[in-house]
Design an enzyme around this catalytic site. Structure first.
Site, PDB file in Angstrom:
ATOM      1  N   ASP A 168      -4.258 -11.016 -10.843  1.00  0.00           N
ATOM      2  CA  ASP A 168      -4.934 -12.205 -10.894  1.00  0.00           C
ATOM      3  C   ASP A 168      -5.174 -12.746  -9.306  1.00  0.00           C
ATOM      4  O   ASP A 168      -5.766 -13.639  -9.024  1.00  0.00           O
ATOM      5  CB  ASP A 168      -4.100 -13.351 -11.581  1.00  0.00           C
ATOM      6  N   GLY A 211      -7.109 -14.444 -16.008  1.00  0.00           N
ATOM      7  CA  GLY A 211      -6.894 -15.526 -14.746  1.00  0.00           C
ATOM      8  C   GLY A 211      -6.622 -17.106 -15.494  1.00  0.00           C
ATOM      9  O   GLY A 211      -7.674 -17.765 -15.740  1.00  0.00           O
ATOM     10  N   HIS A 300      -7.089  -5.920 -21.641  1.00  0.00           N
ATOM     11  CA  HIS A 300      -6.138  -5.340 -20.763  1.00  0.00           C
ATOM     12  C   HIS A 300      -6.716  -4.104 -20.038  1.00  0.00           C
ATOM     13  O   HIS A 300      -6.173  -3.353 -19.358  1.00  0.00           O
ATOM     14  CB  HIS A 300      -4.707  -4.849 -21.686  1.00  0.00           C
ATOM     15  N   ARG A 303      -6.178  -4.118 -16.714  1.00  0.00           N
ATOM     16  CA  ARG A 303      -4.758  -3.879 -15.842  1.00  0.00           C
ATOM     17  C   ARG A 303      -4.716  -2.183 -15.705  1.00  0.00           C
ATOM     18  O   ARG A 303      -3.978  -1.916 -14.675  1.00  0.00           O
ATOM     19  CB  ARG A 303      -3.847  -4.434 -16.861  1.00  0.00           C
ATOM     20  N   ILE A 542     -19.854   4.118   6.986  1.00  0.00           N
ATOM     21  CA  ILE A 542     -18.455   4.483   6.324  1.00  0.00           C
ATOM     22  C   ILE A 542     -17.566   4.924   7.297  1.00  0.00           C
ATOM     23  O   ILE A 542     -16.451   4.831   7.035  1.00  0.00           O
ATOM     24  CB  ILE A 542     -19.114   5.413   5.394  1.00  0.00           C
ATOM     25  N   HIS A 678     -21.687  14.347   1.785  1.00  0.00           N
ATOM     26  CA  HIS A 678     -22.540  13.055   1.441  1.00  0.00           C
ATOM     27  C   HIS A 678     -22.041  12.330   0.510  1.00  0.00           C
ATOM     28  O   HIS A 678     -22.249  11.299   0.212  1.00  0.00           O
ATOM     29  CB  HIS A 678     -23.847  13.375   1.951  1.00  0.00           C
TER      30      HIS A 678
END
Length: 783
Positions: A168, A211, A300, A303, A542, A678
């Site tokens: 969260d 949340g 879930h 998670r 990058i 790449h």
């Protein structure tokens, strides 16, 4: 190693060496295993002993086999695993004093005098309470004849260090908690998939995310997916939110948008604290707007799964810092919480962080929502402002500037593509339109501007509308095209184009080529008045090699692509048991990508341009591989990976190193090389790159606004209005280009003079067990 409770506790370790316990508690979060691995290996490296306490506080209370000494190889392969491999459980017994009394006895009998806990606010509050009660608990155990006075005196102090493991991201004092970005990645991946079907059928989707007391996941998912409306606990919508939401969505549909996404945090409510449910939102969209609406509750799935690269890095760095905090602690040191602010790992008082976190919930309950937003970190409010400004375009007339303050802002991509470039462009365009500016895309870099500005039927200079950039936030590459060429290739024509299309300010997104382009434009101001305009550079590459910042947009996307690739390679190496892969990474002449990827996958060795490669280094590493494989007795996950930056050495190429290892292995193990190429530029940008791109792009346009207001009537070559935005330590800063060029830039190697991540190379070597040069024979490389 299990220790019978009847046996006496072991003797204390000499000097400052400690027996350090590590546990995971509360809800599981991706990255917890990385923290456990780091604590175990760093403890052993520092001469301490490490113990895992299985099943959280339940293991502390039960003791016995649930408190186990951990050795170096016990945590092999932990980095890439989701959840927590040492378990977690809700423990009612520990909430009562008798449970804590038993836990104290079990720790003393195991000889543990320091505890690193990875969990949420409840777990950390319990840990600090345990520490405060520790002297009294030992005294009571002595009185009950369960401990001797000598044992009590030996273990009279307990040190606690907290790590926040929570998807969260609900802990105050830290920008990110272990697991939050992995969870956000799951959410964004799901919404990206839903987007396709929503657009196909012109549907609306209401997405419920986790949340209960913190809206971070909902907010950042809204930012990352350009959702039409979000509901979060800290900032409920207005009293007439139903009409407000419908007005914004209706406006988006009228502008041509074919899909609607509304994100609802599970703890969402209105100003009166009445719960806002997905069903209520669906009814409004279906009945009032006549939209075909569906509800998706992710549950879930948020998670689970492997941790993303950032959570692996964060958990590793915080685990290492936790051990350092234990060894630095005195009996009077307040329990620290290991936090991250922007890019910097810091220690904060644990109890204060928990208290501030609980204050947010209290502020919400008291309907003091402005205080609730204030109690979250400053980044939270900034993201919320960026979201509302870039989403409600056309619905916020109060934010539009007077006509004489409105600008024509050029937007150009320079260099190679990087994840997040399009998100930054979308945010810049949306913000410009909200403020009354005209965003002008300069397609295909400076060559596109000079050669194709007046092509028919469509030239390379195009004014952008809100609809033009919808859907860009999740797209990789560069939608307006990018090019490595510099303005110096045709400076007169570049200046002419700036004047012809009345460019009042310039927003450049790109890597070192973009940095060089800004430098050239700044220096050319003395000759061309067209360049006497505010210019802001948002680093996007990058390679993360742009001076003036410690973080470039696109580097996180690259790391996730590379880590996913290496996970697959390592799986192959592990299946074959005795196999080592040498993987070549991109990154130019900066070893950032190789080093952070090495930290995230547990590489045996990392070769970077900064350090170079020599024959003695290779001899040590080959000897280390020989010794590692010789000790292997069939354990799982025994494959090895070595990362080599593409410019680490001209002589010792990736293939040469792999062949050298193979030759010196004498058949005891195998070696292969792999070049992802790449692939590392990534496909879909990571949520972190999307969010930071949007936040920093808005900051850049705000800067251009402020600078242009000072000099629009009389253009001047102001040294302070040409800047590179960057994250340095715990702050977002605007660095004047003139200063950054002169003081911070290594032009020869195209990277900053001082690279903040270099110290992380030592941690990679430490946690992989790579021998130090001074510990090895100069000739053969053996220890």
């Amino acid at each position: 190693m299990e220790r019978p409770s009847s046996s006496p506790p072991p003797s204390p370790l000499p000097g400052k060496q400690r027996r350090i316990g590590v546990m995971t508690s509360g809800g599981d979060a991706p990255g917890m295993n990385g923290a456990v691995r780091a604590v175990v290996r760093m403890s052993i490296f520092m001469g301490c002993e490490a113990y895992a306490i299985y099943e959280g506080y339940e293991g502390l209370v039960q003791g016995g086999s649930l408190i186990k000494q951990m050795h170096w190889d016990d945590v092999r392969g932990y980095l890439s695993e989701g959840g927590t491999l040492i378990g977690t459980a809700r423990c009612k017994a520990f909430m009562e004093r008798p449970g804590r009394l038993q836990g104290a006895k079990n720790m003393v009998m195991a000889g543990i005098d320091a505890l690193v806990i990875c969990g949420g606010d409840g777990s950390l509050t319990g840990a600090d309470k345990f520490r405060k009660e520790w002297p009294g608990l030992l005294e009571e155990l002595v009185n009950k004849k369960e401990l001797t006075a000598e044992q009590k005196n030996t273990y009279q102090y307990l040190n606690i260090v907290g790590l926040v493991g929570s998807i969260d991201n609900d802990m105050s004092s830290t920008d990110a908690t272990i697991g939050c970005y992995s969870s956000l990645a799951r959410i964004c991946e799901a919404i990206d998939c839903i987007d396709a079907t929503a657009e196909s059928h012109q549907r609306a989707f209401v997405i419920e995310v986790m949340g209960r007391h913190c809206g971070w996941l909902a907010l950042m998912a809204g930012v990352s997916t350009s959702a039409d409306f979000i509901f979060i606990p800290e900032k409920p919508p207005s009293e007439n939110w139903e009409a407000e939401m419908c007005s914004i969505i209706r406006r988006h549909r009228e502008m041509g948008k074919r899909k609607t996404i509304v994100i609802v945090a599970e703890g969402a409510h209105d100003l009166a604290l009445r719960k806002v449910t997905p069903a209520r939102v669906k009814d409004l969209l279906s009945n009032d707007l006549k939209l075909d609406t569906r509800i998706t509750t992710l549950g879930h799935v948020q998670r689970g799964g492997r941790p993303c690269a950032y959570d692996r890095m964060l958990s590793t760095l915080q685990g290492v810092e936790a051990v350092r905090a234990v060894l630095n602690a005195t009996p009077d040191t307040p329990s620290p919480l290991i936090c991250v602010i922007e890019n910097k790992i810091v220690r904060k008082p644990l109890l204060k962080a928990v208290e501030d976190t609980l204050e947010v919930a209290k502020a919400i309950e008291a309907k003091d929502f402005s205080r609730a937003m204030h109690m979250r970190d400053a980044e939270f409010a900034e993201y919320h402002n960026a979201y509302t400004t870039t989403t409600a375009t056309g619905n916020q007339p109060e934010k539009k500037l007077p006509k004489d303050q409105q600008l024509r802002i050029g937007i150009i991509h320079v260099g190679a593509p990087a994840g997040g470039m399009n998100a930054a462009t979308r945010a810049a365009v949306a913000y410009c339109l909200t403020r009354g500016h005209t965003p002008v895309a300069l397609h295909n870099g400076f060559p596109g501007l000079c050669r194709h500005h007046d092509d028919e039927p469509v030239g390379s200079v195009r004014e952008m509308s809100w609809l033009d950039v919808q859907g860009w936030v999740s797209r990789g590459g560069s939608e307006i095209g990018c090019n490595r060429a510099l303005p110096s290739d045709d400076m007169p024509k570049t200046a002419w184009c700036f004047e012809k299309y009345k460019i009042d300010a310039l927003f450049i997104v790109g890597g070192f080529e973009a940095f060089t382009a800004v430098s050239e434009l700044r220096k050319a101001r003395s000759e061309y008045a067209a360049f006497k305009i505010p210019i802001a550079l948002l680093p996007a590459t990058i390679s993360n090699n742009v001076p003036g910042t410690e973080y470039s947009i696109g580097s996180d996307t690259c790391l996730n692509a590379l880590v996913e690739y290496c996970d697959a390679i390592k799986q192959s190496a592990s299946a074959s048991r005795r196999r080592c892969f040498v993987v070549e990474t991109q990154g130019g002449k900066s070893g950032y990508i190789a080093t952070i990827a090495g930290l995230s996958i547990g590489a045996t060795a990392v070769y970077t341009p900064e350090e170079g490669i020599n024959i003695k280094m290779l001899a040590r590493d080959i000897e280390h591989l020989r010794a590692s494989f010789a000790k292997d007795r069939g354990q799982s996950k025994a494959g090895k990976l070595i990362l080599r930056n593409e410019h680490a050495s001209e002589t010792y190429t990736t293939e040469v190193i792999a062949n050298m290892i193979k030759e010196e292995a004498h058949g005891r193990f195998e070696s292969r090389h792999a070049i992802p190429g790449h692939v590392q530029q990534g496909g879909t940008p990571s949520p972190m790159d999307r969010c930071r791109a949007i936040r920093l792009a808005v900051r850049c346009i705000e800067f251009l606004e402020g600078s242009a207001a000072k000099s629009k009537e009389q253009p001047v070559a102001d040294a302070t209005n040409v800047v590179v935005i960057g994250i340095k330590g715990a702050s977002v800063v605007f660095g004047p280009m003139e200063t950054v060029e002169k003081e911070e830039t290594n032009w020869k190697d195209r990277r900053p003079k001082d690279e903040s991540w270099l110290e992380l190379k030592t941690i990679v070597d430490t946690l992989s067990g790579r021998p130090k040069p001074e510990d090895c024979c100069i000739t053969c490389g053996r220890r």
